[in-house]
Design a protein around this motif. Structure first.
Motif, PDB file in Angstrom:
ATOM      1  N   GLU A  51       0.829  -1.395   0.097  1.00 27.59           N
ATOM      2  CA  GLU A  51      -0.041   0.151  -0.090  1.00 27.59           C
ATOM      3  C   GLU A  51       0.914   1.310  -0.042  1.00 27.59           C
ATOM      4  OE1 GLU A  51      -3.051   0.930   3.180  1.00 27.59           O
ATOM      5  OE2 GLU A  51      -3.648  -0.833   2.384  1.00 27.59           O
ATOM      6  N   ARG A  52       2.005   1.160   0.833  1.00 24.35           N
ATOM      7  CA  ARG A  52       2.692   2.500   1.008  1.00 24.35           C
ATOM      8  C   ARG A  52       3.587   2.808  -0.284  1.00 24.35           C
ATOM      9  NH1 ARG A  52       7.048   2.559   5.853  1.00 24.35           N
ATOM     10  NH2 ARG A  52       8.227   0.981   4.450  1.00 24.35           N
ATOM     11  N   LEU A  53       4.057   1.483  -1.057  1.00 25.58           N
ATOM     12  CA  LEU A  53       4.685   1.558  -2.218  1.00 25.58           C
ATOM     13  C   LEU A  53       3.762   2.013  -3.230  1.00 25.58           C
ATOM     14  CD1 LEU A  53       7.414   0.605  -3.827  1.00 25.58           C
ATOM     15  CD2 LEU A  53       5.864  -1.324  -4.689  1.00 25.58           C
ATOM     16  N   ILE A 151       7.181  10.228   1.321  1.00 23.95           N
ATOM     17  CA  ILE A 151       7.123   9.433   0.125  1.00 23.95           C
ATOM     18  C   ILE A 151       8.530   8.565   0.048  1.00 23.95           C
ATOM     19  CG2 ILE A 151       7.538   9.538  -2.522  1.00 23.95           C
ATOM     20  CD1 ILE A 151       6.083  12.291  -2.122  1.00 23.95           C
ATOM     21  N   LYS A 152       8.472   7.225   0.107  1.00 27.02           N
ATOM     22  CA  LYS A 152       9.671   6.385   0.223  1.00 27.02           C
ATOM     23  C   LYS A 152      10.392   6.331  -0.983  1.00 27.02           C
ATOM     24  CE  LYS A 152      11.309   2.582   2.566  1.00 27.02           C
ATOM     25  NZ  LYS A 152      12.448   3.200   3.457  1.00 27.02           N
ATOM     26  N   SER A 153      10.757   7.443  -1.563  1.00 28.54           N
ATOM     27  CA  SER A 153      11.449   7.584  -2.881  1.00 28.54           C
ATOM     28  C   SER A 153      12.972   7.130  -2.647  1.00 28.54           C
ATOM     29  CB  SER A 153      11.414   9.067  -3.267  1.00 28.54           C
ATOM     30  OG  SER A 153      12.620   9.688  -2.762  1.00 28.54           O
ATOM     31  N   ASN A 155      15.205   8.703  -3.711  1.00 30.92           N
ATOM     32  CA  ASN A 155      16.109   9.913  -3.580  1.00 30.92           C
ATOM     33  C   ASN A 155      16.496  10.107  -1.918  1.00 30.92           C
ATOM     34  OD1 ASN A 155      17.388  12.376  -2.989  1.00 30.92           O
ATOM     35  ND2 ASN A 155      16.563  13.288  -4.734  1.00 30.92           N
ATOM     36  N   TYR A 156      17.363   9.507  -1.292  1.00 33.07           N
ATOM     37  CA  TYR A 156      17.754   9.483   0.012  1.00 33.07           C
ATOM     38  C   TYR A 156      18.737  10.161   0.249  1.00 33.07           C
ATOM     39  CZ  TYR A 156      14.523   6.441   2.968  1.00 33.07           C
ATOM     40  OH  TYR A 156      13.517   5.864   3.711  1.00 33.07           O
ATOM     41  N   LEU A 157      19.243  11.198  -0.512  1.00 36.30           N
ATOM     42  CA  LEU A 157      20.442  11.949  -0.188  1.00 36.30           C
ATOM     43  C   LEU A 157      20.434  12.946   0.979  1.00 36.30           C
ATOM     44  CD1 LEU A 157      23.579  12.197  -1.206  1.00 36.30           C
ATOM     45  CD2 LEU A 157      22.616  13.708  -2.983  1.00 36.30           C
ATOM     46  N   ALA A 184      11.833  14.898  13.952  1.00 39.79           N
ATOM     47  CA  ALA A 184      11.378  14.084  12.758  1.00 39.79           C
ATOM     48  C   ALA A 184      11.297  12.818  13.176  1.00 39.79           C
ATOM     49  CB  ALA A 184      11.825  14.770  11.650  1.00 39.79           C
ATOM     50  N   GLU A 185      12.508  12.290  12.619  1.00 36.46           N
ATOM     51  CA  GLU A 185      12.840  10.886  12.642  1.00 36.46           C
ATOM     52  C   GLU A 185      14.173  10.439  12.549  1.00 36.46           C
ATOM     53  OE1 GLU A 185      11.249   9.091   9.035  1.00 36.46           O
ATOM     54  OE2 GLU A 185      11.773  10.598   7.707  1.00 36.46           O
ATOM     55  N   CYS A 186      14.892   9.194  12.462  1.00 34.64           N
ATOM     56  CA  CYS A 186      16.198   8.918  12.085  1.00 34.64           C
ATOM     57  C   CYS A 186      16.311   8.742  10.589  1.00 34.64           C
ATOM     58  CB  CYS A 186      16.913   8.069  13.059  1.00 34.64           C
ATOM     59  SG  CYS A 186      16.909   8.637  14.919  1.00 34.64           S
ATOM     60  N   THR A 187      17.647   8.623  10.162  1.00 34.43           N
ATOM     61  CA  THR A 187      17.712   8.417   8.574  1.00 34.43           C
ATOM     62  C   THR A 187      17.009   7.153   8.283  1.00 34.43           C
ATOM     63  OG1 THR A 187      19.977   7.066   9.218  1.00 34.43           O
ATOM     64  CG2 THR A 187      20.192   9.499   9.054  1.00 34.43           C
ATOM     65  N   GLY A 188      16.955   6.128   9.140  1.00 34.15           N
ATOM     66  CA  GLY A 188      16.267   4.999   8.621  1.00 34.15           C
ATOM     67  C   GLY A 188      15.411   4.248   9.797  1.00 34.15           C
ATOM     68  N   ASP A 189      14.923   5.158  10.429  1.00 30.27           N
ATOM     69  CA  ASP A 189      14.068   4.644  11.565  1.00 30.27           C
ATOM     70  C   ASP A 189      13.054   5.844  12.149  1.00 30.27           C
ATOM     71  OD1 ASP A 189      15.374   1.958  12.293  1.00 30.27           O
ATOM     72  OD2 ASP A 189      17.236   3.338  12.474  1.00 30.27           O
ATOM     73  N   ARG A 210       5.873   7.242   7.346  1.00 32.90           N
ATOM     74  CA  ARG A 210       4.803   6.503   8.390  1.00 32.90           C
ATOM     75  C   ARG A 210       5.398   5.178   8.244  1.00 32.90           C
ATOM     76  NH1 ARG A 210      -1.473   8.086   8.437  1.00 32.90           N
ATOM     77  NH2 ARG A 210      -1.022   6.236   9.796  1.00 32.90           N
ATOM     78  N   GLY A 211       6.298   4.748   9.249  1.00 33.17           N
ATOM     79  CA  GLY A 211       6.903   3.559   9.063  1.00 33.17           C
ATOM     80  C   GLY A 211       5.795   2.579   9.574  1.00 33.17           C
ATOM     81  N   ILE A 212       5.872   1.319   8.926  1.00 32.05           N
ATOM     82  CA  ILE A 212       5.124  -0.019   9.232  1.00 32.05           C
ATOM     83  C   ILE A 212       5.349  -0.687  10.591  1.00 32.05           C
ATOM     84  CG2 ILE A 212       4.394  -2.301   8.355  1.00 32.05           C
ATOM     85  CD1 ILE A 212       4.072  -0.156   6.097  1.00 32.05           C
ATOM     86  N   THR A 213       6.678  -0.451  11.008  1.00 34.16           N
ATOM     87  CA  THR A 213       6.931  -1.025  12.342  1.00 34.16           C
ATOM     88  C   THR A 213       6.285  -0.099  13.435  1.00 34.16           C
ATOM     89  OG1 THR A 213       9.260  -1.453  11.452  1.00 34.16           O
ATOM     90  CG2 THR A 213       8.827  -1.859  13.848  1.00 34.16           C
ATOM     91  N   ARG A 214       6.307   1.403  13.306  1.00 31.84           N
ATOM     92  CA  ARG A 214       5.720   2.575  13.872  1.00 31.84           C
ATOM     93  C   ARG A 214       4.363   2.236  14.274  1.00 31.84           C
ATOM     94  NH1 ARG A 214       2.909   7.297  12.676  1.00 31.84           N
ATOM     95  NH2 ARG A 214       3.258   8.878  13.793  1.00 31.84           N
ATOM     96  N   GLY A 248      12.096   0.472  13.039  1.00 29.31           N
ATOM     97  CA  GLY A 248      12.134   0.234  11.379  1.00 29.31           C
ATOM     98  C   GLY A 248      12.243  -1.316  11.010  1.00 29.31           C
ATOM     99  N   THR A 249      11.919  -1.496  10.068  1.00 37.50           N
ATOM    100  CA  THR A 249      11.690  -2.790   9.380  1.00 37.50           C
ATOM    101  C   THR A 249      13.031  -3.639   9.706  1.00 37.50           C
ATOM    102  OG1 THR A 249      10.079  -2.296   7.815  1.00 37.50           O
ATOM    103  CG2 THR A 249      11.475  -4.186   7.080  1.00 37.50           C
ATOM    104  N   ALA A 250      14.226  -3.070   9.560  1.00 37.93           N
ATOM    105  CA  ALA A 250      15.540  -3.729   9.760  1.00 37.93           C
ATOM    106  C   ALA A 250      15.856  -3.840  11.123  1.00 37.93           C
ATOM    107  CB  ALA A 250      16.579  -3.061   9.030  1.00 37.93           C
TER     108      ALA A 250
HETATM  109  N1  PMP Z   1      12.098   6.386   8.499  1.00 36.61           N
HETATM  110  C1  PMP Z   1      12.858   6.167   7.413  1.00 36.61           C
HETATM  111  C2  PMP Z   1      13.649   7.602   6.704  1.00 36.61           C
HETATM  112  C3  PMP Z   1      13.127   5.087   6.928  1.00 36.61           C
HETATM  113  O1  PMP Z   1      13.758   4.910   5.884  1.00 36.61           O
HETATM  114  C4  PMP Z   1      12.648   3.975   7.397  1.00 36.61           C
HETATM  115  C5  PMP Z   1      12.933   2.472   7.159  1.00 36.61           C
HETATM  116  N2  PMP Z   1      11.983   2.170   5.963  1.00 36.61           N
HETATM  117  C6  PMP Z   1      11.511   4.154   8.720  1.00 36.61           C
HETATM  118  C7  PMP Z   1      11.472   5.358   8.953  1.00 36.61           C
HETATM  119  C8  PMP Z   1      10.970   3.156   9.247  1.00 36.61           C
HETATM  120  O2  PMP Z   1      10.084   2.377   8.313  1.00 36.61           O
HETATM  121  P1  PMP Z   1       9.639   0.877   8.529  1.00 36.61           P
HETATM  122  O3  PMP Z   1       9.124   0.771   9.899  1.00 36.61           O
HETATM  123  O4  PMP Z   1       8.474   0.823   7.554  1.00 36.61           O
HETATM  124  O5  PMP Z   1      10.644   0.129   8.023  1.00 36.61           O
END
Ligand code: PMP
Length: 287
Positions: A51-53, A151-153, A155-157, A184-189, A210-214, A248-250
């Motif tokens: 759905e997010r994709l 938007i999970k684009s 472009n993560y620069l 806001a959030e962390c770079t990948g969480d 909007r993280g799925i894990t969140r 985060g997912t990872a």
């Molecule tokens: N914020 C960012 C910027 C991310 O890249 C991620 C990892 N996808 C998350 C939050 C956490 O999202 P999720 O729980 O869906 O992995």
């Protein structure tokens, strides 16, 4: 023979998994992606990720040339071809090959679809026992009216710039504030704080993914009678919190024990974080 990669309709050897240098995903980061986990051969929250994709793709006017069902089938086939049961899946849909201008209409073929099924690289287990140290980056998260972080684009620069700050500071994750100075959030969480037993996390309007894990953590809180609110947080709210954790997912759920040199709470993973992680891991086993 390397691993098998799903590339626009077929499983190919990784040595053959090549994308055009004219693909706007390569030239401009023009595409969307998902990072997904599978546990025991079953993809966790697959519908939510898809759905997010599709929502991200809609936001950038990108047509995904496969249905959600087709993407699911291709993912399971890719997992099977690589013997991946507990793994990390990367799904990337990029604009496709065009010319050197920005105009996406020049990418006349289908969007490129890539699915990689890899083994998961978790933070070392000791970090779950001891917690993580993070710092606040000078790089702020993108303004929601620029490239909205929702938007999970590809472009993560912006996030990479913050990540580089973390590397230079010798920490694994970096806190990003938004253009207003709120967390806001962390770079990948995503980030959460716990104060007096109540769980808090920035709202989507703060400019976050909007993280799925969140979402899973928020639903665990609702089911367990733990108060959980979305509200703007300052760095002071984090410094003064009893517990801070990332989702985060990872990473799943991981405690943060130090931010900008300030020890958080007791300096080790707290009871709410530990309980949520336990409940989360139960859910990943249930599927
Ligand atoms: N914020 C960012 C910027 C991310 O890249 C991620 C990892 N996808 C998350 C939050 C956490 O999202 P999720 O729980 O869906 O992995």
């Amino acid at each position: 023979m390397g691993q098998k990669i799903f590339l626009s309709g077929a499983l190919v050897d990784e040595s053959e998994a090549k994308v055009s240098v004219f693909d706007h995903g390569y030239l401009y980061g023009d595409g969307v992606f998902e990072g997904i986990r599978s546990y025991g051969g079953k993809v966790f929250r697959f519908d939510d990720h898809l759905e997010r994709l599709f929502a991200s793709a809609r936001a950038i006017s990108l047509e995904i040339p496969m249905t959600a069902e087709e993407l699911k089938k291709a993912t399971y086939e890719t997992m099977e071809a690589n013997g991946v049961s507990d793994g990390y899946i990367r799904m990337v849909v990029s604009r496709g090959a065009g010319d050197l201008g920005l105009d996406p209409r020049k990418c006349t073929g289908n969007a490129t679809v890539v699915i990689i099924a890899a083994s998961i690289q978790l933070y070392p287990e000791e970090l779950y026992r001891n917690g993580l140290e993070i710092v606040t980056g000078a790089t702020v998260q993108s303004h929601p009216e620029a490239l909205n972080p929702g938007i999970k684009s590809c472009n993560y620069l912006n996030n990479i710039l913050a990540k580089i700050e973390g590397i230079n500071a010798g920490v694994q994750e970096v806190l990003m504030l938004n253009h207003l100075g709120y967390v806001a959030e962390c770079t990948g969480d995503n980030i959460f704080a716990v104060t007096d037993g109540a769980v808090m996390t920035p709202p989507p309007e703060a400019g976050i993914l909007r993280g799925i894990t969140r979402d899973v953590v928020m639903s665990i809180c609702a089911g367990d009678g733990i108060e959980c609110v979305e509200r703007n947080l300052t760095r002071l709210d984090l410094y003064a919190a009893d517990e801070v954790f990332l989702t985060g997912t990872a990473a799943e759920i991981i405690a943060v024990v130090k931010i900008d040199g300030r020890t958080i709470g007791g300096g080790k993973p707290g009871p709410v974080t530990n309980r949520l992680l336990e409940e989360f891991r139960k859910k990943t086993k249930e599927g």
